[in-house]
Design a protein around this motif. Sequence first.
Motif, short mmCIF file in Angstrom:
data_model
loop_
_atom_site.label_atom_id
_atom_site.label_comp_id
_atom_site.label_asym_id
_atom_site.label_seq_id
_atom_site.Cartn_x
_atom_site.Cartn_y
_atom_site.Cartn_z
N ARG A 1 -1.49 156.14 45.58
CA ARG A 1 -0.31 156.94 45.91
C ARG A 1 -0.35 157.44 47.34
NH1 ARG A 1 1.83 162.18 45.68
NH2 ARG A 1 -0.21 163.06 45.33
N PHE B 1 2.80 157.59 38.23
CA PHE B 1 3.30 156.54 37.34
C PHE B 1 3.64 155.28 38.14
CE2 PHE B 1 6.75 154.44 34.97
CZ PHE B 1 6.04 154.14 33.81
N GLU B 2 4.24 155.44 39.32
CA GLU B 2 4.53 154.27 40.16
C GLU B 2 3.24 153.61 40.64
OE1 GLU B 2 7.20 155.04 43.36
OE2 GLU B 2 8.59 156.14 42.07
N SER B 3 2.23 154.41 40.95
CA SER B 3 0.96 153.82 41.36
C SER B 3 0.29 153.10 40.19
CB SER B 3 0.03 154.87 41.96
OG SER B 3 -0.30 155.84 41.00
N PHE B 4 0.50 153.60 38.95
CA PHE B 4 -0.01 152.88 37.77
C PHE B 4 0.69 151.54 37.62
CE2 PHE B 4 0.17 151.91 33.19
CZ PHE B 4 -1.18 151.78 32.95
N ASN B 5 2.00 151.51 37.85
CA ASN B 5 2.73 150.24 37.78
C ASN B 5 2.23 149.26 38.83
OD1 ASN B 5 4.35 150.95 35.63
ND2 ASN B 5 5.98 151.75 36.92
N ILE B 6 2.01 149.74 40.04
CA ILE B 6 1.47 148.88 41.11
C ILE B 6 0.08 148.38 40.71
CG2 ILE B 6 0.66 148.86 43.50
CD1 ILE B 6 3.66 148.82 43.32
N THR C 1 -1.14 147.91 37.72
CA THR C 1 -1.08 146.88 36.67
C THR C 1 -0.55 145.57 37.21
OG1 THR C 1 1.07 147.71 35.96
CG2 THR C 1 -0.85 148.50 34.76
N LEU C 2 0.33 145.61 38.21
CA LEU C 2 0.86 144.38 38.77
C LEU C 2 -0.15 143.69 39.70
CD1 LEU C 2 4.50 145.47 39.60
CD2 LEU C 2 3.75 143.96 37.76
N ASN D 1 -4.70 143.49 38.02
CA ASN D 1 -4.90 143.19 36.60
C ASN D 1 -6.37 143.11 36.25
OD1 ASN D 1 -2.32 143.20 35.65
ND2 ASN D 1 -1.97 141.03 36.03
#
Length: 150
Positions: free
Chosen positions: A94, A104-109, A111-112, A115
Amino acid sequence: MEKFLKLLKIETLGGLIIRFSLAGLLLFGGFSKFTLIGAEGYSLQGAILMAAIETISSFGILYHFKNPIMGIIGGLLALVSVIIRFVFTLYWLRTEIGSINSLFESFNIMTLVFNNGMFHIFLLIGASIYCTGNSYKHYITNRLTQPWPK
């Protein structure tokens, strides 16, 4: 019956591999984090605290064979250190990437992009839960098989 006993030996061997691997990873992580985070300008006190948590947890996980309570404490500390490491990684993403506004956006990044890293985090969480549960099982077994107090 003989095949079943061979499977139990394989399960025991797998548990030992998980226990020693997790202890080795935490011990390496504890000592390397002591120098790396402090050298990169992060809080030296935080680096010392993380190094202490990971080092104590690795010794607790290994001391399980003498005292299962130490194994329980080591497993719980390992779980705490993995979660702290995960939250620190989210916070780092972040702050380092300008377009991310929330965890939450950093979690999405994460996971993308990472992996493989997420897979390793979940493996470490599972290994620490396994070590805690196994030590708890041995503690209960030892308590049940001890003679009654006189």
